[in-house]
Design an enzyme around this catalytic site. Sequence first.
Site, mmCIF file in Angstrom:
data_model
loop_
_atom_site.group_PDB
_atom_site.id
_atom_site.type_symbol
_atom_site.label_atom_id
_atom_site.label_comp_id
_atom_site.label_asym_id
_atom_site.label_seq_id
_atom_site.Cartn_x
_atom_site.Cartn_y
_atom_site.Cartn_z
ATOM 1 N N LEU A 198 0.857 -1.175 0.000
ATOM 2 C CA LEU A 198 0.000 0.000 0.000
ATOM 3 C C LEU A 198 0.895 1.227 0.000
ATOM 4 O O LEU A 198 1.966 1.233 0.632
ATOM 5 C CB LEU A 198 -0.909 0.031 1.243
ATOM 6 N N ASP A 199 0.464 2.288 -0.689
ATOM 7 C CA ASP A 199 1.213 3.538 -0.662
ATOM 8 C C ASP A 199 1.356 4.034 0.775
ATOM 9 O O ASP A 199 0.513 3.741 1.640
ATOM 10 C CB ASP A 199 0.502 4.608 -1.488
ATOM 11 N N MET A 200 2.378 4.806 1.008
ATOM 12 C CA MET A 200 2.674 5.316 2.342
ATOM 13 C C MET A 200 1.474 6.025 2.975
ATOM 14 O O MET A 200 1.179 5.851 4.158
ATOM 15 C CB MET A 200 3.875 6.263 2.272
ATOM 16 N N THR A 228 -1.683 5.623 2.271
ATOM 17 C CA THR A 228 -2.904 4.819 2.247
ATOM 18 C C THR A 228 -2.983 3.982 3.515
ATOM 19 O O THR A 228 -2.014 3.348 3.911
ATOM 20 C CB THR A 228 -2.927 3.893 1.024
#
Length: 304
Positions: free
Chosen positions: A139-141, A143
Amino acid sequence: MKNEWHYNLTVPQSMDNVPLKRLLGEYYRLPKHLIYSIRKAQRVTVNSKYQPVNFNVHLNDQIALDFIPADFVNPFPNVAVTHNKNIEILFETPDVIVINKQRGDKTHPNQPGENGTTINQLAGYLQNQEVLPYMIHRLDMETSGAIIFAKSPAAVPPLVDDIRHKVTQRSYLSWVHGTFSTESGMIDIPIGRDPQDKRKRKPDEITGQKAITHYQVCESYYGYSLVKINLETGRTHQIRVHLASIGHPLVGDPLYATDKFENLLLHSETVTFKLPFYQNVVAVKAPIPSDFSQFKQYINNPND
């Protein structure tokens, strides 16, 4: 550290009277090199007996699988330990763990010696079990939400294979700018790197990778919409790039939106997947962060 992994399994109706090789590859989703390794060492048995790969298994036959570190390229990844008492476990078995990733935490280190990421925190939680976490997806930072890790190297291939073949489903929630003319839609736009900014991605019909996003509008208020998002592919920044490309950038997105909101309102709400080897379908839901409801209150009462 645990150095062997055992599975005692039962042949299901769907695999009745099929070759053992097919059971191992198609049903348990083991890669060829792993099947070869356990077969050569006779660490797979049918009803406690070693059988050739073309032996037909039958309903309710007992399959025993034994894995050792030598079966894997990297059975013990070097994951630094961070102790975080606030890590939230959503679901756990001996093979799989799903946690509620916090917004602002990286999924994994990007630099040598980096610590404090989600996988480091999980390593701290698992330390007493003498188990390591294994990366399955990211997951993106910025998110938050549900993210799957394996607790056994043997569980990694089937989990990764299910993501690759879209068996695993991931559902997201996000507040975005604007209102929609339809309640649902699909975005099918290839995504590539942005040569002007190495942090970003952009729509790229020529050299980009295929990317498909489905969305459904849940609510709309005063120029903002809460949308549910499902992915067919998993490209970097896919949701952020796709929604921005159709004029609905995510609220608080520092790369693809121009608003002044501090928090990126993107949350991995649900992951639905099959348990490795046992095939039970599990849906794990992460609680919606408080800033989602706070944003809704703000747009309904902007002067408060």
